[in-house]
Design a protein around this motif. Structure first.
Motif, short mmCIF file in Angstrom:
data_model
loop_
_atom_site.label_atom_id
_atom_site.label_comp_id
_atom_site.label_asym_id
_atom_site.label_seq_id
_atom_site.Cartn_x
_atom_site.Cartn_y
_atom_site.Cartn_z
N GLY A 274 12.89 3.21 1.11
CA GLY A 274 14.07 2.99 1.08
C GLY A 274 14.85 4.07 2.33
O GLY A 274 15.30 3.52 2.80
N ASN A 275 14.16 5.66 1.93
CA ASN A 275 15.18 6.45 2.44
C ASN A 275 14.60 6.81 3.85
O ASN A 275 13.35 6.59 3.88
CB ASN A 275 14.66 7.50 1.51
CG ASN A 275 16.14 8.77 2.10
OD1 ASN A 275 16.23 8.84 3.28
ND2 ASN A 275 16.35 8.95 1.44
N LYS A 276 15.14 6.21 4.83
CA LYS A 276 14.27 6.39 6.02
C LYS A 276 13.80 7.65 6.87
O LYS A 276 12.95 8.18 7.55
CB LYS A 276 15.36 5.67 7.11
CG LYS A 276 15.04 3.83 7.06
CD LYS A 276 13.82 3.00 6.59
CE LYS A 276 13.98 1.84 6.76
NZ LYS A 276 12.76 1.20 6.78
N ASP A 277 14.72 9.05 6.24
CA ASP A 277 14.29 9.89 6.53
C ASP A 277 13.41 10.62 5.31
O ASP A 277 13.21 11.96 6.32
CB ASP A 277 15.57 11.26 6.01
CG ASP A 277 17.30 10.35 6.64
OD1 ASP A 277 16.95 9.86 8.45
OD2 ASP A 277 17.91 10.57 6.23
N ILE A 278 12.76 9.91 5.14
CA ILE A 278 11.97 10.72 4.21
C ILE A 278 10.50 9.49 4.74
O ILE A 278 10.18 8.50 4.10
CB ILE A 278 12.04 10.92 2.56
CG1 ILE A 278 13.17 11.57 2.36
CG2 ILE A 278 10.28 11.25 1.95
CD1 ILE A 278 14.02 11.42 0.38
N ASP A 279 9.04 10.54 4.51
CA ASP A 279 8.00 9.99 4.58
C ASP A 279 6.90 10.15 3.85
O ASP A 279 7.14 11.96 3.63
CB ASP A 279 7.49 10.60 6.52
CG ASP A 279 8.54 9.89 7.69
OD1 ASP A 279 8.84 8.79 7.74
OD2 ASP A 279 8.21 10.90 7.99
N PHE A 280 6.46 8.92 3.28
CA PHE A 280 5.73 9.81 1.85
C PHE A 280 4.18 9.47 2.47
O PHE A 280 3.75 8.47 3.67
CB PHE A 280 5.65 8.53 0.72
CG PHE A 280 7.26 9.26 -0.10
CD1 PHE A 280 7.27 9.76 -1.11
CD2 PHE A 280 8.23 9.12 0.24
CE1 PHE A 280 8.16 10.04 -2.37
CE2 PHE A 280 9.43 8.82 -0.22
CZ PHE A 280 9.54 9.39 -1.31
N GLU A 281 3.67 10.98 2.55
CA GLU A 281 2.25 10.57 3.35
C GLU A 281 1.18 10.59 1.31
O GLU A 281 2.48 11.04 0.94
CB GLU A 281 2.17 11.99 4.19
CG GLU A 281 3.06 11.80 5.15
CD GLU A 281 2.35 12.81 6.16
OE1 GLU A 281 2.13 12.71 7.23
OE2 GLU A 281 3.30 14.02 5.42
N GLN A 282 -0.47 9.99 2.02
CA GLN A 282 -1.04 9.96 0.79
C GLN A 282 -2.27 10.95 1.55
O GLN A 282 -2.92 10.65 2.38
CB GLN A 282 -1.39 8.76 0.39
CG GLN A 282 -2.68 8.94 -0.63
CD GLN A 282 -2.34 7.35 -0.82
OE1 GLN A 282 -2.49 6.51 -0.79
NE2 GLN A 282 -2.59 7.39 -2.78
N VAL A 283 -2.91 11.77 0.48
CA VAL A 283 -3.80 12.23 0.70
C VAL A 283 -5.34 10.68 -0.63
O VAL A 283 -4.93 11.50 -1.33
CB VAL A 283 -4.22 13.42 0.65
CG1 VAL A 283 -6.05 14.17 0.68
CG2 VAL A 283 -3.89 14.22 1.35
N LYS A 284 -5.97 10.83 0.48
CA LYS A 284 -7.04 9.65 -0.70
C LYS A 284 -8.52 9.92 -0.06
O LYS A 284 -8.31 9.40 1.17
CB LYS A 284 -6.27 8.21 -0.43
CG LYS A 284 -6.67 7.35 -1.36
CD LYS A 284 -6.09 5.95 -2.02
CE LYS A 284 -7.30 4.76 -2.63
NZ LYS A 284 -5.99 3.67 -2.37
N TYR A 285 -9.18 9.87 -1.21
CA TYR A 285 -10.60 10.10 -0.93
C TYR A 285 -11.59 9.21 -2.16
O TYR A 285 -10.97 9.39 -3.21
CB TYR A 285 -10.90 11.75 -0.59
CG TYR A 285 -12.04 11.31 0.57
CD1 TYR A 285 -12.14 11.65 1.68
CD2 TYR A 285 -13.10 11.32 -0.31
CE1 TYR A 285 -13.21 11.37 2.78
CE2 TYR A 285 -14.59 11.72 0.28
CZ TYR A 285 -14.47 11.86 2.03
OH TYR A 285 -15.52 11.78 2.65
N ASP A 286 -12.09 8.53 -1.92
CA ASP A 286 -12.97 8.05 -2.66
C ASP A 286 -14.30 8.35 -2.93
O ASP A 286 -15.00 9.05 -2.54
CB ASP A 286 -13.52 6.26 -2.13
CG ASP A 286 -12.31 5.27 -2.07
OD1 ASP A 286 -12.82 4.92 -1.59
OD2 ASP A 286 -11.40 5.70 -3.61
N VAL A 287 -14.45 9.77 -4.34
CA VAL A 287 -15.39 10.48 -4.83
C VAL A 287 -16.15 9.53 -5.53
O VAL A 287 -15.78 8.52 -6.29
CB VAL A 287 -15.16 11.32 -5.53
CG1 VAL A 287 -16.25 12.53 -6.04
CG2 VAL A 287 -14.23 12.47 -4.29
N GLU A 288 -17.97 9.18 -4.91
CA GLU A 288 -18.81 8.49 -5.28
C GLU A 288 -19.16 9.34 -6.88
O GLU A 288 -19.38 10.87 -6.71
CB GLU A 288 -19.80 8.01 -4.75
CG GLU A 288 -21.52 7.62 -5.56
CD GLU A 288 -22.31 7.07 -4.74
OE1 GLU A 288 -23.34 6.46 -4.56
OE2 GLU A 288 -22.17 7.78 -3.47
#
Length: 382
Positions: A274-288
């Motif tokens: 909703g807030n255009k001034d905030i960029d939500f980012e994600q570090v995501k990795y699948d660990v076997e």
């Protein structure tokens, strides 16, 4: 189908008697051969033709038993005994395989029965929506996170507060098959804060004991093998003594020619709330995670609070269920730290110093639970 079950039941009950009977038949056959195998060698003349087609006579000798019927009987006993043993062996193998299949079906049936009973009890106590969450996050989970450690290091750098977050935990695979356990860390960068990912790596505790680096800002987000990780450590140590940033980048580029993943594979813009001034980012990795192994996750980030060294208010929530939690907080003496837990049980303070605090939680932590915390600069003016 019914005849097969009768045969298997017969084998289960009387297999020892079949072996005894087979041995007795073999002994009887050997006894017959030993005592009744006497005979005589008798000559016989056979008419034939030589190479010139002239009639000639050949003399041959043939052994004849005195009791030929007993010899036939001994051969029959040998054959019958061996047939019994071979049949018994085949039926035992089939029976063993059937027992394994039946045990698996029984375990599956018990599991289904347990789930149905469990669901029946919960249907009477809690709404279905809550049970679905418990079923998905707990009952059907293939892995368990244990020994969770959060380490917060607060520092003042360039007259700004900086928070180094270190997240560590163990992943235990409790299933019978390999599975991928996602690591996820969501953060934002605003006019108020700037977040930088330092590294994400995991160590698999098995006979090999390799360490794999999934994301390391100092090495441009490289996904490495154990050998490359060792080279990375050497390169990082050498880079500390380098005089310029260009020298460090040259060393790193030379060390990582054969990279297979870059930072963009691990770091993606995934949310916009909703807030255009905030960029939500994600570090995501699948660990076997291999069955029967323990994989240790280690993640670290740096959060800078811009133009602020007086007060911060932050949160930290879990993305998966876990067992056992510990928080260690280190901060300058001129600040005070406070925490608001959002767990099902109270936290246990274990260390309460002027610049260091530790808390622990021995029970289970559900997905979405976490803490709010503040760091406030003390008024040192007299």
């Amino acid at each position: 189908m019914e005849n097969n079950e009768i045969e298997k039941s017969f084998v289960r009950k009387y297999w020892i008697y079949i072996i005894i009977l087979s041995i007795a038949l073999i002994i009887a056959a050997i006894s017959i051969d030993a005592w009744y195998s006497n005979g005589n060698i008798k000559p016989y003349q056979i008419g034939s033709f030589d190479t010139n087609n002239k009639p000639t006579t050949l003399l041959i000798h043939k052994f004849e038993y005195e009791h030929p019927l007993l010899k036939v009987l001994s051969v029959f006993l040998y054959s019958f005994a061996m047939s019994l043993l071979i049949s018994l062996f085949i039926l035992k193998v089939i029976q063993k395989d059937d027992d394994i299949v039946r045990e698996k079906k029984e375990e599956k049936r018990k599991e289904i029965l347990f789930q149905n009973v469990f669901k029946g009890v919960f249907d009477r106590l809690v709404p279905n929506e809550i049970f679905d969450v418990i079923k998905g996050d707990i009952l059907e989970a293939k892995v368990v996170r244990r020994n969770v450690q959060w380490i917060y290091d607060f520092k003042v750098e360039n007259d700004e507060l900086v928070l180094y977050r270190n997240v560590m935990y163990e992943i235990h695979n409790i299933s019978s098959e390999p599975c991928n356990e996602p690591f996820s860390y969501i953060y934002s960068s605003t006019d108020y804060t700037e977040t930088k990912i330092l590294f994400l790596k995991w160590h698999e505790k098995n006979d090999i004991g390799n360490t794999f680096v999934a994301y390391d800002v100092e090495r441009d987000g490289v996904h490495q093998s154990a050998a490359e990780a060792a080279e990375a450590a050497e390169a990082a140590e050498a880079a500390e003594t380098a005089e310029t940033v260009e020298t460090v980048e040259t060393v790193e580029t030379a060390e990582t020619v054969e990279t297979v993943e870059t930072a963009e594979n691990c770091r993606n813009n995934v949310l916009e709330l909703g807030n255009k001034d905030i960029d939500f980012e994600q570090v995501k990795y699948d660990v076997e995670v291999i069955p029967g192994t323990i994989t240790k996750i280690n993640f670290k980030s740096k959060e800078t609070f811009k133009n602020n060294n007086n007060f911060i208010h932050e949160t930290h929530f879990t993305t998966a269920c876990s067992i056992g939690w510990e928080l260690e907080v280190n901060y300058p003496e001129e600040y005070s730290f406070s925490i608001i837990p959002m767990f099902t049980a109270d936290l246990i303070p274990t260390v309460d110093d002027i610049d260091r605090k530790k808390y622990s939680h021995e029970g289970a932590i559900l997905k979405g639970q976490g803490i709010e915390f503040t760091l406030t600069k003390l008024n040192t003016e007299s």
